[in-house]
Design a protein around this motif. Structure first.
Motif, mmCIF file in Angstrom:
data_model
loop_
_atom_site.group_PDB
_atom_site.id
_atom_site.type_symbol
_atom_site.label_atom_id
_atom_site.label_comp_id
_atom_site.label_asym_id
_atom_site.label_seq_id
_atom_site.Cartn_x
_atom_site.Cartn_y
_atom_site.Cartn_z
ATOM 1 N N ALA A 76 -13.947 65.187 10.913
ATOM 2 C CA ALA A 76 -15.277 65.729 10.622
ATOM 3 C C ALA A 76 -15.543 65.764 9.127
ATOM 4 O O ALA A 76 -16.661 65.490 8.673
ATOM 5 C CB ALA A 76 -15.416 67.129 11.216
ATOM 6 N N ALA A 77 -14.523 66.126 8.339
ATOM 7 C CA ALA A 77 -14.685 66.214 6.888
ATOM 8 C C ALA A 77 -14.954 64.853 6.253
ATOM 9 O O ALA A 77 -15.459 64.785 5.131
ATOM 10 C CB ALA A 77 -13.444 66.835 6.259
ATOM 11 N N MET A 78 -14.648 63.782 6.970
ATOM 12 C CA MET A 78 -14.947 62.433 6.493
ATOM 13 C C MET A 78 -16.263 61.912 7.057
ATOM 14 O O MET A 78 -16.658 60.776 6.786
ATOM 15 C CB MET A 78 -13.811 61.476 6.878
ATOM 16 N N ILE A 195 -13.136 76.062 15.793
ATOM 17 C CA ILE A 195 -14.050 74.997 16.215
ATOM 18 C C ILE A 195 -14.309 74.057 15.037
ATOM 19 O O ILE A 195 -14.888 74.458 14.028
ATOM 20 C CB ILE A 195 -15.396 75.581 16.709
ATOM 21 N N PRO A 196 -13.885 72.800 15.122
ATOM 22 C CA PRO A 196 -14.156 71.846 14.037
ATOM 23 C C PRO A 196 -15.638 71.504 13.962
ATOM 24 O O PRO A 196 -16.343 71.502 14.978
ATOM 25 C CB PRO A 196 -13.317 70.626 14.420
ATOM 26 N N GLN A 197 -16.099 71.197 12.758
ATOM 27 C CA GLN A 197 -17.537 71.026 12.505
ATOM 28 C C GLN A 197 -17.936 69.553 12.487
ATOM 29 O O GLN A 197 -18.385 69.002 11.480
ATOM 30 C CB GLN A 197 -17.897 71.705 11.185
ATOM 31 N N VAL A 198 -17.795 68.903 13.633
ATOM 32 C CA VAL A 198 -18.087 67.475 13.739
ATOM 33 C C VAL A 198 -19.569 67.196 13.525
ATOM 34 O O VAL A 198 -19.946 66.259 12.818
ATOM 35 C CB VAL A 198 -17.623 66.922 15.097
ATOM 36 N N ALA A 199 -20.431 68.003 14.122
ATOM 37 C CA ALA A 199 -21.884 67.771 13.990
ATOM 38 C C ALA A 199 -22.322 67.866 12.536
ATOM 39 O O ALA A 199 -23.151 67.062 12.070
ATOM 40 C CB ALA A 199 -22.656 68.768 14.855
ATOM 41 N N ALA A 200 -21.776 68.827 11.802
ATOM 42 C CA ALA A 200 -22.123 68.967 10.387
ATOM 43 C C ALA A 200 -21.647 67.759 9.597
ATOM 44 O O ALA A 200 -22.364 67.243 8.726
ATOM 45 C CB ALA A 200 -21.523 70.248 9.826
ATOM 46 N N GLY A 201 -20.443 67.290 9.875
ATOM 47 C CA GLY A 201 -19.939 66.115 9.185
ATOM 48 C C GLY A 201 -20.775 64.881 9.448
ATOM 49 O O GLY A 201 -21.057 64.088 8.538
ATOM 50 N N ARG A 202 -21.197 64.716 10.700
ATOM 51 C CA ARG A 202 -22.041 63.570 11.040
ATOM 52 C C ARG A 202 -23.394 63.653 10.330
ATOM 53 O O ARG A 202 -23.945 62.648 9.874
ATOM 54 C CB ARG A 202 -22.252 63.502 12.555
ATOM 55 N N LEU A 203 -23.921 64.866 10.241
ATOM 56 C CA LEU A 203 -25.194 65.055 9.548
ATOM 57 C C LEU A 203 -25.068 64.683 8.074
ATOM 58 O O LEU A 203 -25.920 63.986 7.515
ATOM 59 C CB LEU A 203 -25.649 66.507 9.693
ATOM 60 N N ALA A 211 -22.625 62.673 -0.271
ATOM 61 C CA ALA A 211 -22.235 64.073 -0.153
ATOM 62 C C ALA A 211 -20.718 64.167 -0.248
ATOM 63 O O ALA A 211 -20.000 63.302 0.247
ATOM 64 C CB ALA A 211 -22.717 64.647 1.177
ATOM 65 N N ALA A 212 -20.241 65.208 -0.891
ATOM 66 C CA ALA A 212 -18.807 65.496 -0.931
ATOM 67 C C ALA A 212 -18.505 66.539 0.124
ATOM 68 O O ALA A 212 -19.330 67.418 0.403
ATOM 69 C CB ALA A 212 -18.400 66.003 -2.314
ATOM 70 N N ALA A 213 -17.328 66.462 0.724
ATOM 71 C CA ALA A 213 -16.967 67.452 1.742
ATOM 72 C C ALA A 213 -15.455 67.620 1.807
ATOM 73 O O ALA A 213 -14.691 66.722 1.442
ATOM 74 C CB ALA A 213 -17.510 67.046 3.113
ATOM 75 N N ASN A 214 -15.047 68.787 2.283
ATOM 76 C CA ASN A 214 -13.647 69.126 2.491
ATOM 77 C C ASN A 214 -13.607 70.140 3.619
ATOM 78 O O ASN A 214 -14.510 70.981 3.727
ATOM 79 C CB ASN A 214 -13.054 69.732 1.220
ATOM 80 N N ASP A 215 -12.588 70.091 4.464
ATOM 81 C CA ASP A 215 -12.519 71.107 5.515
ATOM 82 C C ASP A 215 -11.624 72.264 5.068
ATOM 83 O O ASP A 215 -10.699 72.083 4.274
ATOM 84 C CB ASP A 215 -12.044 70.510 6.847
ATOM 85 N N GLY A 266 -7.178 82.406 2.765
ATOM 86 C CA GLY A 266 -6.558 82.478 4.079
ATOM 87 C C GLY A 266 -6.381 81.139 4.761
ATOM 88 O O GLY A 266 -5.302 80.775 5.221
ATOM 89 N N GLY A 267 -7.439 80.350 4.838
ATOM 90 C CA GLY A 267 -7.357 79.033 5.454
ATOM 91 C C GLY A 267 -7.472 79.034 6.966
ATOM 92 O O GLY A 267 -7.621 80.064 7.612
ATOM 93 N N GLU A 268 -7.418 77.821 7.520
ATOM 94 C CA GLU A 268 -7.477 77.544 8.956
ATOM 95 C C GLU A 268 -8.773 77.998 9.623
ATOM 96 O O GLU A 268 -8.803 78.275 10.809
ATOM 97 C CB GLU A 268 -6.267 78.135 9.679
ATOM 98 N N ASP A 269 -9.855 78.066 8.850
ATOM 99 C CA ASP A 269 -11.168 78.337 9.449
ATOM 100 C C ASP A 269 -11.800 77.045 9.963
ATOM 101 O O ASP A 269 -12.641 77.081 10.865
ATOM 102 C CB ASP A 269 -12.103 78.976 8.418
ATOM 103 N N PHE A 270 -11.448 75.917 9.349
ATOM 104 C CA PHE A 270 -11.949 74.595 9.714
ATOM 105 C C PHE A 270 -13.467 74.484 9.647
ATOM 106 O O PHE A 270 -14.077 73.672 10.366
ATOM 107 C CB PHE A 270 -11.413 74.152 11.080
ATOM 108 N N GLN A 271 -14.086 75.302 8.782
ATOM 109 C CA GLN A 271 -15.460 75.036 8.384
ATOM 110 C C GLN A 271 -15.437 73.917 7.348
ATOM 111 O O GLN A 271 -14.365 73.520 6.861
ATOM 112 C CB GLN A 271 -16.100 76.292 7.787
ATOM 113 N N LEU A 272 -16.606 73.393 6.999
ATOM 114 C CA LEU A 272 -16.706 72.403 5.931
ATOM 115 C C LEU A 272 -17.327 73.039 4.706
ATOM 116 O O LEU A 272 -18.278 73.819 4.815
ATOM 117 C CB LEU A 272 -17.561 71.208 6.359
#
Length: 330
Positions: A76-78, A195-203, A211-215, A266-272
């Motif tokens: 998703a982050a890619m 919940i991974p943010q696939v829809a956001a990454g696709r957008l 756009a730059a992104a990181n999970d 903390g980490g492991e939220d898997f937001q972008l």
């Protein structure tokens, strides 16, 4: 050998039928798939008993779910879509077959949501602790992959959701009594079943502008440092804009912890966390709203030595570069 084949048949019992793009499925020396006319995105994650999970923090199905989430989140982050996965499983004697089946069912439960098909892998014995690795191949349109190095001076920095819930959920699991665990079940769920943010990454990948992104796997501060260094910019975060869940704030108040410590490190939220030009952000916000994707504006980028700064009522300070690191943390 017969026992190994029997275990593989058991672990793949609940796997859905593969799509037509899978030419050779599980059961041969290797899988064969037909990739579409897209670029491939490849990632891999490993979870090890006593390092990434304990019996008191993760049920077998949660382990499978979270392993799938970590890999899907990288895709998703890619800006990509997950397509195919292979699993390597090293099993010690104390793991019973029904627990392994539950682990795979948890992995399938999340994989099925995003069209990820498990097409093979390997199963071996382990001397002490369970080790499970998932490698995922995804697809993204040529030239549209999101990169940490794409941020530019003057960009808007944004998040796709609240941060800190997963690490707070782990704290509840390790320190809370039954009543506390029931009250803060949402935090526990955030830790066990992100919940991974696939829809956001696709957008983001569909934007005309880069756009730059990181999970958020190792904490918001660490991920922003990675963007800052890869892009050669300074990332400035506004404390008052960082989205925190009500449950996180409530639990932090009850325990005396600083909720921003969990949110930042903390980490492991898997937001972008992402960066886009100011001129693009308004259009991005509107499109995201229309598609049910949540975005929170949390800061900006500026010229300067790569770093991450924190704006509070007391002014600006540089945030430490730290998060979970397997080679430094005890």
């Amino acid at each position: 050998m017969q026992d190994e084949f029997a275990l593989i048949r058991l672990l793949t019992k609940y796997r859905p039928s593969p799509p037509p793009s899978v030419e050779v499925d599980v059961g041969d020396d290797a899988a064969v798939v037909h990739p579409l006319n897209l670029s491939l995105v490849i990632t891999s994650d490993t979870m090890i008993e006593t390092v990434h999970f304990l019996p008191e923090t993760m049920r077998p199905a949660d382990i499978g779910w979270k392993l799938a989430a970590a890999n899907i989140s990288d895709i998703a982050a890619m800006g990509g879509l997950p397509r195919y996965g292979v699993v390597s499983l090293a099993v010690p004697r104390h793991w019973e077959k029904h627990a392994l089946v539950d682990l795979y069912r948890g992995m399938y439960d999340l994989a099925n949501r995003y069209g990820l098909v498990i097409v093979g892998g390997d199963t071996v014995k382990a001397p002490h602790d369970l080790t499970v690795t998932l490698t995922v191949i995804g697809e993204v349109e040529g030239g549209q992959a999101l990169k940490r190095s794409a941020a530019r001076e003057g960009d808007v920095v944004f998040l796709t959701g609240t941060v800190g819930d997963s690490s707070a959920g782990l704290h509840v699991l390790l320190n809370g009594n039954d009543g506390t665990k029931k009250r803060f079940a949402d935090l526990i769920r955030a830790h066990r079943r992100p919940i991974p943010q696939v829809a956001a990454g696709r957008l983001l990948a569909s934007l005309d502008a880069e756009a730059a992104a990181n999970d958020i796997s190792d904490g918001l501060a660490q991920e922003c440092w990675e963007i800052a260094e890869a892009s050669g910019v300074r990332v400035v975060l506004e404390k008052d804009r960082i989205p925190l869940s009500d449950a996180l704030v409530d639990y932090a108040s009850q325990t005396g912890y600083d909720p921003y410590e969990w949110a930042l490190y903390g980490g492991e939220d898997f937001q972008l966390v992402g960066c886009v030009p100011e001129a693009v952000f308004a259009r991005l916000e509107q499109t995201a709203h229309n598609e049910g994707v949540t975005l929170f504006r949390i800061g900006w980028t500026e010229r300067g030595k790569p770093a991450v700064e924190w704006v509070t009522d007391q002014g600006r300070t540089v945030l430490e570069r730290r998060g979970y690191n397997h080679f430094t943390d005890g």
